[in-house]
Write a protein that holds these residues in place. Structure first.
Motif, mmCIF file in Angstrom:
data_model
loop_
_atom_site.group_PDB
_atom_site.id
_atom_site.type_symbol
_atom_site.label_atom_id
_atom_site.label_comp_id
_atom_site.label_asym_id
_atom_site.label_seq_id
_atom_site.Cartn_x
_atom_site.Cartn_y
_atom_site.Cartn_z
ATOM 1 N N CYS A 79 0.844 -1.195 0.000
ATOM 2 C CA CYS A 79 0.000 0.000 0.000
ATOM 3 C C CYS A 79 0.877 1.243 0.000
ATOM 4 O O CYS A 79 2.023 1.226 -0.439
ATOM 5 C CB CYS A 79 -0.952 -0.032 1.192
ATOM 6 N N ALA A 128 3.649 0.317 -8.783
ATOM 7 C CA ALA A 128 2.462 0.186 -7.932
ATOM 8 C C ALA A 128 1.998 1.555 -7.443
ATOM 9 O O ALA A 128 0.806 1.875 -7.475
ATOM 10 C CB ALA A 128 2.760 -0.725 -6.742
ATOM 11 N N THR A 129 2.946 2.387 -7.004
ATOM 12 C CA THR A 129 2.592 3.719 -6.506
ATOM 13 C C THR A 129 1.951 4.553 -7.607
ATOM 14 O O THR A 129 0.935 5.223 -7.390
ATOM 15 C CB THR A 129 3.833 4.427 -5.936
ATOM 16 N N CYS A 186 0.284 3.441 -10.081
ATOM 17 C CA CYS A 186 -1.053 2.886 -10.335
ATOM 18 C C CYS A 186 -2.068 3.336 -9.289
ATOM 19 O O CYS A 186 -3.156 3.791 -9.627
ATOM 20 C CB CYS A 186 -1.008 1.356 -10.363
ATOM 21 N N PHE A 187 -1.718 3.221 -7.992
ATOM 22 C CA PHE A 187 -2.760 3.582 -7.017
ATOM 23 C C PHE A 187 -2.966 5.084 -6.915
ATOM 24 O O PHE A 187 -4.059 5.557 -6.608
ATOM 25 C CB PHE A 187 -2.585 2.878 -5.657
ATOM 26 N N MET A 188 -1.925 5.873 -7.203
ATOM 27 C CA MET A 188 -2.128 7.326 -7.235
ATOM 28 C C MET A 188 -3.067 7.677 -8.395
ATOM 29 O O MET A 188 -4.022 8.431 -8.232
ATOM 30 C CB MET A 188 -0.799 8.061 -7.439
ATOM 31 N N LEU A 189 -2.787 7.092 -9.556
ATOM 32 C CA LEU A 189 -3.597 7.374 -10.737
ATOM 33 C C LEU A 189 -5.064 6.992 -10.500
ATOM 34 O O LEU A 189 -5.965 7.801 -10.741
ATOM 35 C CB LEU A 189 -3.034 6.596 -11.940
ATOM 36 N N SER A 190 -5.295 5.778 -10.007
ATOM 37 C CA SER A 190 -6.703 5.388 -9.838
ATOM 38 C C SER A 190 -7.340 6.150 -8.680
ATOM 39 O O SER A 190 -8.546 6.381 -8.686
ATOM 40 C CB SER A 190 -6.862 3.869 -9.697
ATOM 41 N N GLY A 191 -6.542 6.574 -7.706
ATOM 42 C CA GLY A 191 -7.075 7.413 -6.629
ATOM 43 C C GLY A 191 -7.528 8.767 -7.168
ATOM 44 O O GLY A 191 -8.646 9.213 -6.897
ATOM 45 N N PHE A 192 -6.674 9.405 -7.967
ATOM 46 C CA PHE A 192 -7.038 10.696 -8.572
ATOM 47 C C PHE A 192 -8.288 10.540 -9.446
ATOM 48 O O PHE A 192 -9.221 11.329 -9.369
ATOM 49 C CB PHE A 192 -5.887 11.227 -9.442
#
Lengths: 144, 139
Positions: free
Chosen positions: A104, A123-124, A126-132
């Motif tokens: 995470c 990974a970072t 990816c989760f930043m992109l989908s979070g935004f």
């Protein structure tokens, strides 16, 4: 882009980040382990005996932190934006996603990037992109 | 010593999350809302954390044992696969819905907010589903 300067807290965020980095350093230098919260919890859930007491004590430290903080000063604001259904859906996705993605914000975002791991950088991203994107869709496209 | 160090590291980590603003879902969502009234503070959390951790983690990569005698256990996997990407994308969606990631979720669990308890239970369930699916795949 419209920056919310009123709520911008550069110094406390930078200092908090430095403490997080110090904690992650303490754990890896002392215990030889990555301070990745989803990984630690996942390992405990799977009844992995290896280092279970150290992992549990790290988690206990997290749980105790606000109680210790509360002895000295009032806790900072903790305000939620979601109701039951949002919290349950988000929790399920966070639990499932961090286990499939092997980490995470702490394990990939802080520790992984600090050891220059390409997996963690991907990974970072990816989760930043989908979070935004998720916040964009929820707040600006569907108006929930 | 190993146990004390683990506890202190967790404690410090939690204090850091609280101070940084990461434990406030509203602030996290304001950081993720680049098209709205954007609060860039949390980018600085990562800057501060990595600035401190990069030295010790670089050191750790070259060690076989930790200072307190544990074997150095750094992830060995190198592959950039679909599980990593898919899982991380999924995590980001959950993060964007509620503004809570695993560290802050645990940190705010005992602060008297029912939302934190519901979120953590759902997160544990999500992790349980993963374990279930994995044991079915590799019995």
């Amino acid at each position: 882009m419209n920056v919310d300067w009123l709520n911008f807290t550069p110094w406390s965020s930078l200092a908090g980040g430095a403490l997080i980095g110090l904690a992650a350093s303490l754990f890896v230098v002392g215990n030889g382990r990555i301070a990745g919260i989803s990984g630690l919890i996942g390992s405990l859930l799977q009844r992995n005996r290896e280092g279970a007491s150290e992992k549990a004590l790290f988690i206990l430290g997290l749980l105790v932190a606000p109680l210790l903080w509360g002895l000295f000063k009032a806790l900072p604001p903790i305000e939620f934006q979601s109701g039951w259904s949002g919290l349950i859906l988000a929790g399920l996705l966070v639990g499932l996603g961090t286990r499939y993605g092997s980490g995470c914000t702490s394990g990939h975002g802080v520790c992984g990037i600090s050891r220059l791991s390409p997996r963690s950088m991907l990974a970072t991203a990816c989760f930043m992109l989908s979070g935004f994107l998720t916040v964009f869709v929820l707040r600006h496209l569907t108006g929930v | 010593m190993l146990k004390l160090n683990a506890f202190l590291a967790g404690l410090l980590f939690g204090v850091g999350l609280l101070l940084a603003g990461m434990a406030n879902p509203t602030k996290v969502l304001a950081f993720l809302d680049v098209a709205g009234a954007w609060d860039p503070s949390l980018a600085l959390v990562m800057v501060g954390a990595i600035a401190i951790a990069i030295g010790p983690l670089t050191w750790a990569r070259r060690q076989r044992r930790s200072v307190l005698g544990n074997p150095m256990q750094l992830p060995a996997r190198k592959e950039l696969d679909r599980r990593l990407v898919g899982g991380s994308l999924l995590f980001g969606v959950g993060w964007g819905i509620a503004g809570i990631c695993p560290g802050p979720a645990v940190t705010i669990l005992l602060t008297g907010h029912w939302q934190a308890i519901v979120f953590v239970l759902a997160m544990l369930a999500g992790m349980g589903i993963f374990t279930l699916l994995e044991t079915r795949r590799n019995p």
